[in-house]
Design an enzyme around this catalytic site. Structure first.
Site, mmCIF file in Angstrom:
data_model
loop_
_atom_site.group_PDB
_atom_site.id
_atom_site.type_symbol
_atom_site.label_atom_id
_atom_site.label_comp_id
_atom_site.label_asym_id
_atom_site.label_seq_id
_atom_site.Cartn_x
_atom_site.Cartn_y
_atom_site.Cartn_z
ATOM 1 N N ASN A 9 31.492 38.269 46.494
ATOM 2 C CA ASN A 9 32.760 38.882 46.891
ATOM 3 C C ASN A 9 32.526 39.675 48.166
ATOM 4 O O ASN A 9 31.905 40.726 48.145
ATOM 5 C CB ASN A 9 33.249 39.793 45.751
ATOM 6 N N TRP A 10 33.023 39.133 49.258
ATOM 7 C CA TRP A 10 32.768 39.751 50.571
ATOM 8 C C TRP A 10 33.682 40.945 50.840
ATOM 9 O O TRP A 10 33.513 41.630 51.850
ATOM 10 C CB TRP A 10 32.898 38.708 51.688
ATOM 11 N N LYS A 11 34.677 41.140 49.991
ATOM 12 C CA LYS A 11 35.618 42.267 50.139
ATOM 13 C C LYS A 11 36.203 42.287 51.560
ATOM 14 O O LYS A 11 36.342 41.237 52.168
ATOM 15 C CB LYS A 11 34.933 43.585 49.760
ATOM 16 N N HIS A 94 40.269 42.927 40.267
ATOM 17 C CA HIS A 94 39.064 43.662 40.664
ATOM 18 C C HIS A 94 39.342 45.162 40.562
ATOM 19 O O HIS A 94 40.454 45.615 40.822
ATOM 20 C CB HIS A 94 38.661 43.285 42.094
ATOM 21 N N GLU A 96 38.716 47.551 42.450
ATOM 22 C CA GLU A 96 39.254 48.173 43.666
ATOM 23 C C GLU A 96 40.764 47.940 43.749
ATOM 24 O O GLU A 96 41.507 48.791 44.231
ATOM 25 C CB GLU A 96 38.506 47.630 44.898
ATOM 26 N N GLU A 166 32.577 44.391 35.325
ATOM 27 C CA GLU A 166 32.103 45.200 36.448
ATOM 28 C C GLU A 166 32.341 46.673 36.139
ATOM 29 O O GLU A 166 33.445 47.185 36.383
ATOM 30 C CB GLU A 166 32.839 44.814 37.734
ATOM 31 N N GLY A 172 28.855 49.137 44.173
ATOM 32 C CA GLY A 172 28.571 49.696 45.496
ATOM 33 C C GLY A 172 27.799 51.003 45.456
ATOM 34 O O GLY A 172 27.688 51.693 46.464
ATOM 35 N N SER A 212 26.165 46.297 41.759
ATOM 36 C CA SER A 212 24.826 46.520 42.322
ATOM 37 C C SER A 212 23.801 45.468 41.894
ATOM 38 O O SER A 212 22.623 45.788 41.702
ATOM 39 C CB SER A 212 24.332 47.934 41.990
ATOM 40 N N GLY A 233 28.673 41.919 45.266
ATOM 41 C CA GLY A 233 29.318 42.482 46.448
ATOM 42 C C GLY A 233 28.334 42.574 47.602
ATOM 43 O O GLY A 233 28.027 41.585 48.273
ATOM 44 N N GLY A 234 27.777 43.752 47.812
ATOM 45 C CA GLY A 234 26.911 44.025 48.962
ATOM 46 C C GLY A 234 25.814 42.998 49.194
ATOM 47 O O GLY A 234 25.590 42.561 50.328
HETATM 48 P P1 13P Z 1 28.314 45.540 44.614
HETATM 49 O O1 13P Z 1 27.468 44.337 44.280
HETATM 50 O O2 13P Z 1 28.325 45.878 46.063
HETATM 51 O O3 13P Z 1 28.028 46.694 43.707
HETATM 52 O O4 13P Z 1 29.850 45.105 44.300
HETATM 53 C C1 13P Z 1 30.143 44.508 43.091
HETATM 54 C C2 13P Z 1 31.525 43.997 43.135
HETATM 55 O O5 13P Z 1 32.484 44.752 43.186
HETATM 56 C C3 13P Z 1 31.729 42.538 43.155
HETATM 57 O O6 13P Z 1 33.052 42.206 42.940
#
Ligand code: 13P
Length: 250
Positions: A9-11, A94, A96, A166, A172, A212, A233-234
């Site tokens: 997920n590149w957000k 998600h 967020e 999640e 993050g 993470s 994510g990251g």
């Molecule tokens: P991180 O891997 O950066 O913690 O993000 C997880 C995430 O929100 C994937 O959707």
């Protein structure tokens, strides 16, 4: 057997050139394997990235969509538009979107129905905040999100859904859930699938862990019996670390 599924997920990151280069790096090194792989770039780059993923072993996912099929919904994107861009998956609910954009379980549920009706695979996210975990409410929060977000699906429809657990406090933050903490919630989700649907559905549905995930913690998480993949994510923003997580799933 559930096929392991790793999604990135590149957000809201990357320029157009960066998105294309990142996709090229992943596609060029990721052949067809037993692991299912998808990337979810920002919606404005789906078209450019789809030119890279076309015909490859890497699937394309959107990060969100609207539940209506078409009409006067300024700024929104429909399921059929995502299909038109060669998307196979869409991330829904998600944390967020729930916590920053105010999406409710009812909103997510409408999107899940629209995505399935259009033929997209929804990746439906659930997870508790730190305050909810510390209050001992993880199980009830996740159950409420499950029931609300996935209401009204047939057994066949539910079998096509991917769930992503999640924990909000792990997203993050570099604070990953321990394999035991994650497995406990994944096992609860598997039980919910069995009681709300049936044992065939429970055996079929993939449950990803997200929060993470990195190459060095992925193998232990993915080694848990009810963890069937990762939503990253990251660490999905660098070719090497994303491929490292895919390698850990093997
Ligand atoms: P991180 O891997 O950066 O913690 O993000 C997880 C995430 O929100 C994937 O959707």
């Amino acid at each position: 057997m559930r096929r392991p599924f790793i999604a990135g997920n590149w957000k809201m990151t990357q320029s157009r050139a960066e998105a294309v280069a990142l996709a090229q790096g992943i596609v060029s090194q990721q052949g067809k394997t037993e692991i299912e792989v998808a990337i979810a770039p920002p919606s404005v780059y789906l078209d450019a990235v789809s030119q890279v993923t076309k015909g490859s072993a890497v699937g394309l996912s959107a990060q969100n969509m609207y539940h209506e099929a078409n009409g006067a919904f300024t700024g929104e994107i429909s399921a059929s538009m995502l299909l038109d861009l060669s998307c196979k998956y869409v991330i829904l609910g998600h944390s967020e979107r729930r916590h920053i954009l105010g999406e409710t379980d009812a909103d997510v549920n409408r999107k899940v129905h629209a995505a399935l009706a259009a033929g997209l695979v929804p990746i439906v996210c659930v997870g508790e905040t730190l305050a909810e975990r510390e209050a001992g409410n993880t199980k009830s929060v996740v159950q409420q999100q499950f029931d609300g977000s996935l209401a009204g699906l047939s057994n066949e429809q539910m079998s096509d859904v991917v769930i992503a657990y999640e924990p909000v406090w792990a997203i993050g933050t570099g604070k990953v859930a321990t394999p035991d903490q994650a497995e406990e919630v994944h096992a609860d989700l598997r039980k919910l699938l069995e009681t709300r649907y049936n044992s065939n559905v429970a055996a079929a549905v993939r449950i990803q862990y997200g929060g993470s995930v990195k190459p060095d913690n992925a193998a232990e998480l993915l080694g848990q019996p009810n963890i069937d993949g990762a939503l990253v994510g990251g660490a999905s923003l660098k070719v090497d670390s994303f491929l490292g997580i895919i390698a850990a799933a093997k």
